[in-house]
Design a protein around this motif. Structure first.
Motif, PDB file in Angstrom:
ATOM      1  N   ASN A   1      66.593  53.309   5.264  1.00  0.00           N
ATOM      2  CA  ASN A   1      66.434  52.501   6.476  1.00  0.00           C
ATOM      3  C   ASN A   1      65.172  52.923   7.224  1.00  0.00           C
ATOM      4  O   ASN A   1      64.425  53.808   6.789  1.00  0.00           O
TER       5      ASN A   1
ATOM      6  N   PRO B   1      74.207  42.462   0.647  1.00  0.00           N
ATOM      7  CA  PRO B   1      74.084  42.675   2.093  1.00  0.00           C
ATOM      8  C   PRO B   1      73.926  44.142   2.487  1.00  0.00           C
ATOM      9  O   PRO B   1      73.689  44.442   3.655  1.00  0.00           O
ATOM     10  N   GLU B   2      73.993  45.043   1.497  1.00  0.00           N
ATOM     11  CA  GLU B   2      73.853  46.469   1.785  1.00  0.00           C
ATOM     12  C   GLU B   2      72.504  47.033   1.340  1.00  0.00           C
ATOM     13  O   GLU B   2      71.871  47.803   2.068  1.00  0.00           O
ATOM     14  N   CYS B   3      72.027  46.621   0.132  1.00  0.00           N
ATOM     15  CA  CYS B   3      70.814  47.249  -0.417  1.00  0.00           C
ATOM     16  C   CYS B   3      69.713  46.260  -0.801  1.00  0.00           C
ATOM     17  O   CYS B   3      68.678  46.672  -1.316  1.00  0.00           O
ATOM     18  N   SER B   4      69.923  44.957  -0.616  1.00  0.00           N
ATOM     19  CA  SER B   4      68.926  43.909  -0.889  1.00  0.00           C
ATOM     20  C   SER B   4      68.722  43.624  -2.379  1.00  0.00           C
ATOM     21  O   SER B   4      67.795  42.895  -2.746  1.00  0.00           O
TER      22      SER B   4
ATOM     23  N   THR C   1      78.633  48.077  -3.469  1.00  0.00           N
ATOM     24  CA  THR C   1      79.233  47.400  -2.309  1.00  0.00           C
ATOM     25  C   THR C   1      79.987  46.155  -2.756  1.00  0.00           C
ATOM     26  O   THR C   1      79.487  45.361  -3.548  1.00  0.00           O
TER      27      THR C   1
ATOM     28  N   LYS D   1      81.267  41.753   3.865  1.00  0.00           N
ATOM     29  CA  LYS D   1      81.584  42.915   3.034  1.00  0.00           C
ATOM     30  C   LYS D   1      83.062  43.289   3.178  1.00  0.00           C
ATOM     31  O   LYS D   1      83.709  42.965   4.179  1.00  0.00           O
TER      32      LYS D   1
ATOM     33  N   GLN E   1      69.837  33.679   2.883  1.00  0.00           N
ATOM     34  CA  GLN E   1      69.389  34.786   3.727  1.00  0.00           C
ATOM     35  C   GLN E   1      67.889  34.681   4.023  1.00  0.00           C
ATOM     36  O   GLN E   1      67.083  34.390   3.138  1.00  0.00           O
TER      37      GLN E   1
ATOM     38  N   PRO F   1      69.373  43.091   4.941  1.00  0.00           N
ATOM     39  CA  PRO F   1      69.810  44.385   5.480  1.00  0.00           C
ATOM     40  C   PRO F   1      68.629  45.264   5.856  1.00  0.00           C
ATOM     41  O   PRO F   1      67.509  45.077   5.370  1.00  0.00           O
ATOM     42  N   ASP F   2      68.897  46.233   6.707  1.00  0.00           N
ATOM     43  CA  ASP F   2      67.864  47.154   7.168  1.00  0.00           C
ATOM     44  C   ASP F   2      67.619  48.211   6.086  1.00  0.00           C
ATOM     45  O   ASP F   2      67.884  49.400   6.252  1.00  0.00           O
ATOM     46  N   THR F   3      67.121  47.730   4.940  1.00  0.00           N
ATOM     47  CA  THR F   3      66.876  48.594   3.785  1.00  0.00           C
ATOM     48  C   THR F   3      65.396  48.591   3.483  1.00  0.00           C
ATOM     49  O   THR F   3      64.758  47.544   3.472  1.00  0.00           O
TER      50      THR F   3
END
Length: 353
Positions: free
Chosen positions: A208, A282-285, A304, A313, A334, A340-342
């Motif tokens: 992040n 939605p967790e790691c792109s 995830t 999720k 999306q 996500p903030d990845t």
């Protein structure tokens, strides 16, 4: 190339210290080359100039492979090769002994030594495959070896000639140093004053923006000391851009993701129609394409669990949108804000000049 003559250090947000060593010769000259330097025969002999294709000229025997090079041809060849910033070493341009032999009508089997005609792909005697023939020697010569050969063996007659020789060597050394820095050293350049910062360790895992700032935010001590109009100048060691609040250096990557998602075809999953066939985890792109089965998905990268339709999720071990057959609202493709903030780091290619 702008350099600062005083060695110094700088520290990142994570407390990592960067050593700045402006003597680039230490990056080029390797202690392992000392033996190679002793292998160079500095006594010229008459031989064949492989570059100019001329015979009966003064040549020097090079280390490792023993092929000979004319001094002027070696300089021109090195200048030509080192202008390409990807070349850290010079490779011997001589053809191999195998290549010379291949000009004949036969090739020798490496297994049974039987001589075969050149048009055969395998040995007539033992069926061993025809060996691959390297067209060129390809032996690698470091700059320190080249410099040793190019150095004058006797005193240069005039000051003008000496200055011209020094200037030519300086050009070659500058190109060689640039290539070594860009390819073999983990360095970045301050966008404010062009000071080079060297990092010897590798960055930790970056998930992040907070991780990115901790690992890559670097304060330039020269800009902070010389530019009184600003209290500090920090830059990103990943991409080399000036650091701003909320900085990320993967905008191009994220933009490409959004373009792929926007162009994705739609499909029917269960009883739900017009669902984008491609989603980002939605967790790691991670890009994921739905092929068959239900709407529930597990990312192979970060493991995830999420719904491919509504993108919610799994929470506390339960699906927020119900069972695999429950109809849920379709989340729109999306965009940048929905990703996500990845942080995905692709270190920007460093270019001195």
């Amino acid at each position: 190339l702008k350099t600062n003559l005083s060695p110094t250090t700088s520290t990142t947000s994570s407390g990592i210290t960067f050593d700045i060593n402006n003597d680039h010769r230490s990056l080029i000259d390797n202690h392992e080359d000392e033996k190679d330097m002793n292998d160079i025969d500095l006594m010229p002999m008459k031989g064949f100039d492989i570059i100019m294709q001329e015979d009966d000229v003064l040549v020097y025997k090079m280390p490792h492979c023993g092929h000979v090079m004319n001094k002027e041809s070696l300089y021109e060849y090195a200048m030509n090769q080192f202008k390409d910033s990807s070349n850290v070493h010079l490779t011997c341009p001589h053809p191999t002994d195998e290549e010379r032999k291949s000009n004949d009508n036969e090739w020798g089997c490496t297994r049974c030594t039987y001589l075969n005609s050149m048009d055969r792909d395998e040995c007539e005697m033992c069926t061993a495959p025809k060996p691959e023939i390297k067209p060129y020697c390809g032996c690698k010569w470091d700059y320190s070896i080249i410099k040793k050969v190019l150095a004058p063996q006797t005193k240069i007659a005039s000051i003008d000639d000496e200055e011209h020789h020094i200037y030519r060597l300086a050009q070659l050394e500058l190109l060689s140093a640039r290539n070594k820095l860009q390819n073999d050293c983990n360095i970045q350049k301050c966008p404010g004053c062009d000071t080079l910062y060297v990092r010897e360790d590798e960055a930790g895992e970056i998930k992040n923006k907070a991780d990115l700032e901790y690992e890559f935010k670097t304060k330039c001590i020269f800009c902070s000391a010389t530019n009184k109009s600003r209290s500090t100048l920090s830059f990103c060691f990943g991409c080399g851009d000036e650091w701003m609040d909320g900085h990320i250096c993967d905008d191009t990557f994220r933009t490409e993701l959004v373009e792929i998602l926007a162009k994705a075809e739609t499909k029917t999953i269960g009883e739900v129609k017009n669902v984008p066939a491609i989603r980002c985890c939605p967790e790691c792109s991670q890009l994921i394409t739905h092929t068959d089965a239900c709407k529930h998905m597990k990312c192979k990268g970060c493991k995830t669990d999420f719904c491919f339709v509504c993108l919610k999720k799994k929470k506390n071990g339960n699906w927020q949108c119900g069972s695999h057959s429950t109809v849920c609202p379709v989340a729109k493709p999306q965009d940048i804000d929905a990703l996500p903030d990845t942080i995905i780091i692709n270190k920007k290619a460093f270019k001195l000049f």
